[in-house]
Scaffold this motif. Structure first.
Motif, short mmCIF file in Angstrom:
data_model
loop_
_atom_site.label_atom_id
_atom_site.label_comp_id
_atom_site.label_asym_id
_atom_site.label_seq_id
_atom_site.Cartn_x
_atom_site.Cartn_y
_atom_site.Cartn_z
N MET A 1 73.94 21.73 -50.54
CA MET A 1 72.49 21.88 -50.52
C MET A 1 71.84 20.76 -51.29
O MET A 1 72.29 20.37 -52.36
N ARG A 29 71.70 23.82 -41.95
CA ARG A 29 72.02 23.77 -43.38
C ARG A 29 70.74 24.12 -44.15
O ARG A 29 69.63 23.91 -43.65
N ALA A 30 70.93 24.62 -45.37
CA ALA A 30 69.78 25.03 -46.16
C ALA A 30 69.40 23.96 -47.19
O ALA A 30 70.27 23.28 -47.74
N ASP A 35 59.67 24.71 -53.91
CA ASP A 35 60.29 26.00 -54.24
C ASP A 35 60.74 26.75 -52.99
O ASP A 35 61.19 27.88 -53.07
N PRO A 37 62.92 27.69 -49.82
CA PRO A 37 64.22 27.52 -49.15
C PRO A 37 64.00 27.31 -47.66
O PRO A 37 63.33 28.10 -47.02
N ALA A 53 64.40 29.80 -44.84
CA ALA A 53 65.85 30.04 -44.74
C ALA A 53 66.23 31.50 -44.76
O ALA A 53 67.38 31.83 -44.55
N ILE A 54 65.26 32.39 -45.02
CA ILE A 54 65.61 33.79 -45.26
C ILE A 54 65.10 34.67 -44.12
O ILE A 54 63.92 34.65 -43.79
N GLY A 59 66.87 39.67 -45.21
CA GLY A 59 67.18 38.58 -46.12
C GLY A 59 68.42 37.77 -45.79
O GLY A 59 68.99 37.10 -46.64
N PRO A 61 70.98 34.86 -44.36
CA PRO A 61 70.92 33.39 -44.45
C PRO A 61 70.85 32.75 -43.07
O PRO A 61 71.88 32.58 -42.42
#
Lengths: 118, 869
Positions: A1, A29-30, A35, A37, A53-54, A59, A61
Motif C-alpha cells: 500500500m 490495490r488499495a 485520509d 482509503p 476501498a470499503i 466493510g 475490502p
C-alpha cells in the motif's frame, strides 16, 4: 500500500501514488489518498478506476475483489459495484460506493477524490 | 408479391433458375416446415408457393382454446367477440409471405397431384408445377355418424361445432354471445347449456372454455376414462373428480345417438344410446381427428391411417413428395400434438434443402403438459407399466386431487403421469428426454425427501415465510419480484439475492418463483451453463477449450464469451476448470482467482485470513503443536481453534503477515480456503481402538498425502472410519470410507452434513488399502471432470445416478478408468505447496493490505477461557 497525504487543489484532494505497475493487470490495490482509503482497479479491458476501498455492505475490502470490464465483486458477500460510477448492481438494498478519478500521468498513478463524472 | 423491385429479391429471370417448391397446407406444420426450410437458405434454392384452404395466414392452433377461454370476460360488454386478439393467433402475417418472396394462395384447395407431370391442380382452376412438394394437409374433426348432426351435406346443424379451426372457435363464440343476447331478453335467469361429445384433451379444453362463458357444460365420453389417450383409469378418475368439483357434468361410458333439434332447426338437446335425453343449445364435437388424406389417396400415394412416410419424411411412393404433421404416418404412428411436428419439420427441411441429406426422423417421445379447467396435467411416455419387469411408482392423494405415477424400465424413465401437482414435470421431462440415470429411491422423482420444505407445496407457504435464510428473502419478496416483471428464477435470484448465500435454498426458491409464474417459468437455458458468461454446458465448454488449446481465463473469454468480454462471476469457475484440464500448462492469471486462492487463506469478515496447516488424517505431534503455539504467540493470533476437519485454525491473520506465519509454521498448506480437496477426518482405527477393523488413520493419512490440494468444482471433504461405528462420520462426507470385517473398505460417495444433509451411498466395497486409494482418486477425477461449477458431490451423485457412477468408476463400463487414473496422477504430480511457492511474491502487492486505516484484526481476541478478552 502506498499512502499519500495528497495535494488539495480546487478543494479536491489528489495524490500521485507511484508507478501504475503496482497494480497487476486485472486486479485492484488499495491506497490512501489523504485520509481516504481508495481501491484502484486496472481491468484487462483497459483504463483505471477508483472506488472507496470499503464495501458499504459489511466493510469488505473491495481491492481484494474480482474485477471485469464493468464491475468489482466484493470478496465477502459478492456484492457488485460499477467501476465507473460506484453504483451497486447486485441488489439487496446495498448503498452505492463513492467513485473517484484515477488517471495515469507519465506512467504514474494519480487519484483525485473527485467523482469521475464531475 | 410486392417485393420484385427490391434488389434483395429476384427478378423473374433468375427465379427460373430456382427449383419450384410447393407446400400444400398452411397450418402449423406447413408453416413450420417453411420456416425450417427458409432457415436453411431455402429461398436461395426454391421459388416457393403455398396453398392453404383456410382463408387466413397460418395460425397457432394450440391457442384456439385460449381464444375461447380468453374471450370469456369480454362477452358481456363486447359484442365483437372475435375482435382484437386474433392478431396474436397468427403465426405469420401475410406480409411475412411477401417479405420472404413466397407466393401464398390462401383459400385455394389443391384437389389433385399429377405426379408424372409434377403439377398440382387447385380448385380455382390453377395448375402449379413443382419440383419438390410438401404435403401438410393436417387433419380435421371427426364427426361420428348420428342423426341431427348435419343440416346439409356440408353444413352442421346450427349450434353444432367442431373444435379445430379458427372458424370453429369464432363461430362458437358468436353462437354463445348471440345466444346470451337472445336469452337475456327472453329469460332472466336463462342458463345456457352445452354438450361436449368426446372427453379427450381437446374436448376438455373446449368444455373449460365454454364453462368460462357461463354455460353449464356436460361432457359425454364413450369410456369411463377421460383423456384415455394420455391417462390411465386412476389418473383419469382424479381428474374427473376435480372437474366435477368445478361444476362440470360428466357422462361417462355413454354414447350420443342423436342430436335433437328444436322447431327453429337448431340444437335443442342430445339423446344417449340408453334413450335418455339432455337439453342443450350448443354441441361441440371433439370425438377425435382424422388426417386429411383425400388428396394423397386420389393422387395414388400409399395411405393407411395417414400418408405413409419413410425416415426422411418422404412418401414411400415418391421421393419428391414430402409429408409433415398430422397427415403423416411414420413407423405406424400418427402424431396429433405439436412437439413431433417440430421434429419432423426439421428433418424434412434438412433433406429438402440438402443441409443434411442424411437426416432421419426416428419418431417422437411424447410429453404433454396442459391445464384442463384449472387442473394441471402432465403426461409423457407410457401411461402404465407394460411388462412385468417395469417398475411402477404410484402416488395418490385424492382429497387434494393429486395423482402421480412414474414407469421405469431398465433404469430409464419411460413414462410419467402427473395430475393436480405438476411441480416435478420439468425434472421428469428432462429425465424422460435425456434418458438420464434416476435416483436409487424412485420416489425422489416425485418428492424432495428430507428437504426443508418437506410435504409443503411452495404455493401454500405464507408470504412471510423466509425462503433464503442467508439473505433474509421471504416468499413475499420473491412473489413481488415476479409481479414486478421478473420472468425467470435467475432474474428473481439476481434481484433479491435469494439463493446467493449458501445455496441450499435454491430448490425452494425455484419452486416459489415457478409457482408465482403460474408454473410457466421458462426453463432458463443459462441454468445449464458452466459459468454464466459462456453459453455452454461443461462438456461443450471443455471440448471447445481443448480443441482451441485455450490455457488461460482471458483467452477463454476472448474466444468463447459472446461479446468477448470477461465476467466477474465466471472467472473462478474458469480458473478451476483450466487448472483441472491443464495441470502443467495452465497460464496462471492471478486476477482469475478469488482472493482466497491468490493468498492461500480463507478471508474473514474483517479482511483478515485464516491459516490452517495440513495435518494429514488429523494426526499431529508434540513438536508440531509446540511450533503452532509459538507462532500463535509470536504473531498475536486472535483465535486458535480446532476445526471440524481435525486440524488447527489460526484465525485473524492480516494479509501482509501471511508469508511470515507460513514460514514460521514450516508446515504445508491445508487448503482450508479452496474449492479443493480439503481434509480427511479419521478415527484411531486398529492401532488403538479395540473395535477397529481397518487402519483408518493410515488410510486417511495416505489419502490426504496423495490428493492434498487437488482442485475441483467445489470443496471435497473426506472421512475414514475404522469400523461401522463410523466415528469419522464417513457417511456424510463427499467421500467416506468405512472398514468392515475382512478387512474390507466400503466407499461412500455423495454424503453431506452442511447446508444440506445427505447420507452417502456405497459406490464400492474393496479389499485393499491400495484399491481404496485408487478408486477414491478415480471417483474424484470423474467428479472433477463432470460436476458443474460449485456442484457438491451430494448433488452430483444423485444427478449422475449411483448405478451409472458404479458402472463408469468401478466396473469401467465405458473404458474411462485408465484415463481417469492417469489424469489424476498428472494432477498429483503437478501439485506444489502454495505456501512454499508463494514465499516469493507472485504479483506486485500480492500481500498488501486492502483495508488501509482500519486496524486489523477487527475480530475479537479470545482468551483460552473462550470469552472475548
Amino acid at each position: 500500500m502506498t499512502a499519500s497525504d495528497g495535494v488539495v487543489s480546487d478543494g479536491v484532494v489528489s495524490a500521485r501514488l507511484g508507478p501504475v505497475e503496482q497494480i497487476p493487470v486485472g486486479e485492484g490495490r488499495a491506497f490512501l489518498v489523504g485520509d481516504e482509503p481508495v481501491a484502484v482497479f486496472r481491468p484487462r479491458s483497459g483504463g483505471l478506476y477508483a472506488l472507496r476501498a470499503i464495501c458499504p455492505h459489511r466493510g469488505g475490502p473491495l481491492a481484494d475483489g474480482l474485477v471485469d470490464a464493468e464491475v468489482v465483486m466484493c470478496p465477502l458477500h459478492n456484492h457488485q459495484f460499477r467501476l465507473a460510477s460506484g453504483e451497486c448492481v447486485s441488489g439487496g438494498g446495498v448503498a452505492d460506493v463513492d467513485a473517484y478519478t484515477a488517471t495515469e500521468e507519465d506512467g504514474e498513478l494519480v487519484v483525485s477524490l473527485r467523482s469521475p463524472s464531475g | 408479391m410486392t417485393a420484385l423491385e427490391e434488389p434483395t429479391h429476384r427478378t423473374a429471370t433468375d427465379r427460373d433458375t430456382r427449383a419450384e417448391l410447393v407446400v400444400v397446407g398452411n397450418g402449423m406444420s406447413g408453416a413450420r416446415a417453411l420456416e425450417e426450410i427458409l432457415a436453411r437458405g431455402g429461398d436461395e434454392m426454391f421459388a416457393i408457393t403455398v396453398f392453404g384452404d383456410e382463408p387466413y395466414g397460418n395460425y397457432n392452433r394450440i391457442l384456439l382454446s385460449e381464444v375461447l377461454a380468453n374471450a370469456a370476460g369480454q362477452v358481456v360488454d363486447n359484442d365483437d367477440v372475435d375482435g382484437d386478439d386474433e392478431d396474436e393467433l397468427f403465426l405469420n402475417p401475410r406480409a411475412w409471405y411477401d417479405d420472404n418472396g413466397i407466393t401464398l394462395h390462401a383459400g385455394v384447395r389443391v384437389v389433385r397431384i399429377d405426379r408424372h407431370a409434377k403439377v398440382v391442380y387447385g380448385d380455382d382452376g390453377s395448375v402449379t408445377p413443382y419440383d419438390t412438394l410438401v404435403l401438410a394437409t393436417g387433419s380435421r374433426s371427426f364427426f361420428p355418424p348420428m342423426d341431427g348432426m348435419w343440416a346439409s351435406d356440408t353444413e352442421l346443424t346450427p349450434g353444432v361445432f367442431g373444435f379445430r379451426s379458427l372458424d370453429d372457435a369464432t363461430g362458437m363464440l358468436r353462437h354463445v354471445a348471440g345466444d346470451a343476447a337472445m336469452r337475456s331478453s327472453t329469460r332472466e335467469d336463462g342458463k345456457r347449456s352445452a354438450v361436449v361429445i368426446g372427453g379427450g384433451l381437446l374436448g376438455l379444453e373446449a368444455a373449460a372454455g365454454l364453462q368460462a362463458h357461463g354455460l353449464a357444460v356436460h361432457v359425454v365420453h364413450p369410456t369411463e376414462v377421460l383423456m384415455n389417450q394420455q391417462l390411465e383409469a386412476q389418473a383419469s378418475a382424479v381428474l374427473r373428480s376435480k372437474l366435477e368439483d368445478m361444476g362440470m357434468h360428466m357422462h361417462l361410458g355413454v354414447k350420443t345417438s342423436e342430436i335433437l333439434l328444436g322447431d327453429d332447426g337448431a340444437v335443442s338437446g342430445v339423446r344417449f344410446t340408453d334413450g335418455s335425453t339432455l337439453g342443450c343449445d350448443t354441441v361441440v364435437v371433439t370425438a377425435g381427428i382424422r388426417p386429411n388424406i383425400g388428396l394423397a389417396v386420389v393422387s395414388g400415394l400409399e395411405t393407411q391411417r395417414a400418408i405413409v412416410v419413410d425416415d426422411r419424411m418422404r412418401s414411400v411412393d415418391d421421393d419428391d413428395i414430402f409429408v409433415v404433421g398430422e397427415c403423416a404416418q411414420h413407423r405406424g404412428e400418427v402424431y396429433g400434438v405439436v412437439g413431433p411436428l417440430w421434429e419432423q419439420a426439421a428433418v424434412l427441411a434438412d433433406v429438402v434443402t440438402g443441409a443434411d441429406p442424411g437426416a432421419e426422423y426416428h419418431g417422437s417421445r411424447l410429453a404433454t403438459k396442459l391445464k384442463v379447467a384449472g387442473v394441471d396435467v402432465a403426461q409423457m411416455g407410457v401411461k402404465s407399466p407394460e411388462r412385468e419387469s417395469d417398475e411402477f411408482v404410484q402416488f395418490s392423494e385424492t382429497g387434494r386431487g393429486v395423482y402421480q405415477t412414474v414407469v421405469i424400465r431398465d433404469g430409464t424413465l419411460i413414462g410419467a403421469t402427473l395430475v393436480g401437482d405438476i411441480s416435478k414435470a420439468a425434472a421428469l421431462t428432462q429425465a424422460f428426454d435425456s434418458r438420464s440415470a434416476l435416483p436409487e429411491e424412485r420416489i425422489r422423482l416425485l418428492f424432495d425427501l428430507g428437504s426443508a420444505d418437506d410435504g409443503t407445496s411452495a404455493a401454500d407457504l405464507p408470504d412471510d415465510t423466509q425462503i433464503c435464510n442467508c439473505n433474509g428473502v421471504s416468499k413475499g419478496d420473491l412473489v413481488a419480484c415476479v409481479e414486478g416483471g421478473a420472468e425467470s428464477v435467475s432474474a428473481c435470484m439476481a434481484a433479491t439475492r435469494a439463493g446467493k448465500g449458501c445455496g441450499s435454498c435454491k430448490g425452494l426458491v425455484t419452486e416459489v418463483v415457478e409457482a408465482a409464474l403460474g408454473g410457466e417459468g421458462a426453463a432458463d437455458p443459462a441454468d445449464s451453463y458452466y459459468v454464466p458468461a459462456i453459453p455452454m454446458d461443461k462438456p461443450t465448454l471443455m471440448a471447445e477449450i481443448r480443441s482451441r488449446g485455450l490455457t488461460s481465463v482471458s483467452a477463454v473469454f476472448e474466444a468463447l464469451a459472446p461479446d468477448g468480454k470477461d465476467h466477474v462471476g465466471s472467472k473462478m469457475g474458469l480458473t478451476a476448470l483450466l487448472r483441472m484440464m491443464w495441470p502443467d500448462d495452465v497460464v496462471d492469471e492471478r486476477d482469475g482467482r478469488f482472493i482466497n486462492d491468490r493468498v492461500h487463506g480463507n478471508i474473514q469478515r474483517d479482511g483478515t485470513f485464516s491459516v490452517v496447516p495440513r495435518m494429514s488424517g488429523g494426526v499431529t505431534t508434540p513438536a508440531q503443536l509446540r511450533r503452532i503455539a509459538d507462532v500463535a504467540e509470536k504473531h498475536d493470533i486472535p483465535m486458535v481453534k480446532l476445526t471440524g476437519g481435525q486440524r488447527i485454525d489460526l484465525l485473524g491473520v492480516p494479509k501482509e503477515k501471511l508469508q511470515e506465519v507460513w514460514a514460521d509454521l514450516d508446515m504445508p498448506s491445508g487448503w482450508a480456503y479452496g474449492k479443493s480437496f480439503r481434509t480427511v477426518k479419521t478415527c484411531v482405527g486398529t492401532d488403538f481402538c479395540r473395535f477397529g477393523l481397518g487402519d483408518s488413520t493410515q488410510l486417511g493419512i495416505d489419502l490426504e498425502e496423495r490428493y492434498k490440494g487437488i482442485e475441483g468444482p467445489a470443496k471435497m471433504k473426506l472421512g475414514v472410519s475404522g469400523c461401522p461405528r463410523n466415528c469419522a462420520e464417513s457417511m456424510v462426507k463427499d467421500v467416506g470410507l468405512v472398514a468392515i470385517e475382512g478387512p474390507r473398505w466400503q466407499i461412500y460417495v455423495g454424503g453431506a452434513a452442511g447446508a444440506t444433509v445427505r447420507q452417502g451411498e456405497v459406490l464400492a466395497t474393496v479389499d485393499s488399502h491400495d484399491e481404496a486409494l485408487r478408486l477414491v482418486g478415480r471417483f474424484l477425477q470423474y467428479y472433477r471432470e463432470h460436476a458443474n461449477w460449485l456442484e457438491r458431490t451430494y448433488d452430483f451423485v444423485p444427478r449422475m445416478g449411483l448405478e451409472y457412477l458404479k458402472a463408469v468408476v468401478v466396473d469401467d463400463a465405458e473404458g474411462l478408468a485408465d484415463g481417469l487414473d492417469a489424469r489424476m496422477q498428472e494432477a498429483v504430480d503437478a501439485y506444489a505447496d502454495p505456501w512454499a511457492t508463494d514465499q516469493r511474491e507472485r504479483t506486485p502487492g500480492q500481500f498488501h493490505d486492502a483495508l488501509p486505516i482500519i486496524p486489523l484484526p477487527q475480530v475479537p481476541v479470545r482468551s483460552s477461557s473462550g470469552s472475548p478478552a
